[in-house]
Design a protein around this motif. Structure first.
Motif, mmCIF file in Angstrom:
data_model
loop_
_atom_site.group_PDB
_atom_site.id
_atom_site.type_symbol
_atom_site.label_atom_id
_atom_site.label_comp_id
_atom_site.label_asym_id
_atom_site.label_seq_id
_atom_site.Cartn_x
_atom_site.Cartn_y
_atom_site.Cartn_z
ATOM 1 N N PRO A 108 1.759 3.757 1.190
ATOM 2 C CA PRO A 108 2.892 4.385 2.325
ATOM 3 C C PRO A 108 3.398 5.910 1.629
ATOM 4 O O PRO A 108 3.317 6.329 0.524
ATOM 5 C CB PRO A 108 3.853 3.412 2.050
ATOM 6 C CG PRO A 108 3.454 2.680 0.613
ATOM 7 C CD PRO A 108 2.249 2.855 0.404
ATOM 8 N N VAL A 109 4.169 6.278 2.581
ATOM 9 C CA VAL A 109 4.756 7.675 2.287
ATOM 10 C C VAL A 109 6.193 7.777 2.335
ATOM 11 O O VAL A 109 6.505 7.111 3.546
ATOM 12 C CB VAL A 109 4.121 8.786 3.134
ATOM 13 C CG1 VAL A 109 4.559 10.195 3.004
ATOM 14 C CG2 VAL A 109 2.591 8.691 2.923
ATOM 15 N N LYS A 110 6.877 8.519 1.473
ATOM 16 C CA LYS A 110 8.272 8.483 1.479
ATOM 17 C C LYS A 110 8.740 9.484 2.609
ATOM 18 O O LYS A 110 7.997 10.409 3.228
ATOM 19 C CB LYS A 110 8.978 8.914 0.100
ATOM 20 C CG LYS A 110 8.797 7.713 -0.743
ATOM 21 C CD LYS A 110 9.552 7.928 -1.952
ATOM 22 C CE LYS A 110 8.883 9.103 -2.953
ATOM 23 N NZ LYS A 110 9.277 9.456 -4.182
ATOM 24 N N PRO A 111 10.135 9.590 3.025
ATOM 25 C CA PRO A 111 10.349 10.646 3.808
ATOM 26 C C PRO A 111 10.319 11.910 3.475
ATOM 27 O O PRO A 111 9.998 12.949 4.412
ATOM 28 C CB PRO A 111 12.072 10.378 4.133
ATOM 29 C CG PRO A 111 12.027 8.894 3.845
ATOM 30 C CD PRO A 111 11.075 8.421 2.845
ATOM 31 N N ASN A 112 9.902 12.215 2.228
ATOM 32 C CA ASN A 112 9.768 13.628 1.672
ATOM 33 C C ASN A 112 8.431 13.888 1.561
ATOM 34 O O ASN A 112 7.845 14.825 1.269
ATOM 35 C CB ASN A 112 10.374 13.702 0.293
ATOM 36 C CG ASN A 112 9.605 12.802 -1.053
ATOM 37 O OD1 ASN A 112 8.632 12.151 -0.295
ATOM 38 N ND2 ASN A 112 10.313 12.803 -2.011
ATOM 39 N N GLY A 113 7.510 12.967 2.266
ATOM 40 C CA GLY A 113 6.013 13.250 2.353
ATOM 41 C C GLY A 113 5.296 13.026 0.925
ATOM 42 O O GLY A 113 3.987 13.036 0.986
#
Length: 207
Positions: A147-152
């Motif tokens: 998965p990817v965090k909001p910061n990419g």
């Protein structure tokens, strides 16, 4: 003479006051350090005291179908599984397998994945073995390994997985994800505990 005695008394009081202040200053960091150590110890024990004999679990496939987080540059253990196309799969659930070493962990359950490409649906089922119960589950299903965090940035933190359940000593749990297309990756995390009502039949402890 009275003035001399008064000056002597004042001098002694000043010296004593300075010594007390210096002593308190010297002791203050030690007290702070002791308090910090106690706080850290209490924090470290929160998981065990509140939940009893509980441990983190992750699903693992064969070496060809799964990749250890550590090998991909993360600083915690666990596995991402995939890529998977349509079909039915069964994977082991391991608790306490630090460093992705299953010899250090405990086999505590089974994960079933059913991926129906026609209906674009993925069903994931956790099944705890006798002697264990689930208190939390966190699941990632996606087209990328992580998965990817909001910061990419990619992450393996279970709190960032899109699907999660809080459970009350459950023997099993399931998720159904729709609108899924193409090959998928799966990360299945949970917290598993010894089942006190089962008489400790789960192999003598988690992890």
């Amino acid at each position: 003479m009275k003035n001399v005695n008064l000056l002597l008394i004042l001098s002694l009081m000043l010296v004593f006051s300075c010594e007390v202040e210096r002593l308190e200053t010297d002791l203050l960091p030690a007290n702070k350090q002791a308090n910090q150590s106690n706080n850290n110890a209490n924090h470290d024990n929160d998981h065990g005291d509140d939940e009893g004999a509980c441990e983190t679990l992750f699903a693992k496939a064969s070496d060809d179908e799964s990749s250890c987080f550590i090998d991909d540059g993360f600083n915690r253990w666990g596995w991402t599984i995939g890529p998977l196309d349509g079909g039915t799969y069964f994977f082991d659930l391991y608790a306490g397998a630090g460093g992705c070493d299953t010899d250090k962990g405990t086999l505590v359950g089974l994960l079933k994945i059913e991926y129906d490409e026609l209906t674009e649906t993925v069903t994931v089922e956790y099944d705890a073995y006798s002697g264990y119960t689930l208190s939390e589950t966190h699941l990632y299903v996606g087209s990328e390994p992580y998965p990817v965090k909001p910061n990419g940035q990619p992450t393996v933190a279970p709190g960032q997985y899109p699907y999660k359940h809080n459970l009350d000593a459950a023997d099993e749990d399931s998720f159904t994800i729709t609108d899924v297309m193409g090959d998928i990756y799966v990360i299945a995390h949970g917290v598993i505990c010894e089942d006190d009502d089962d008489g400790g039949q789960g192999g003598g402890g988690v992890g």
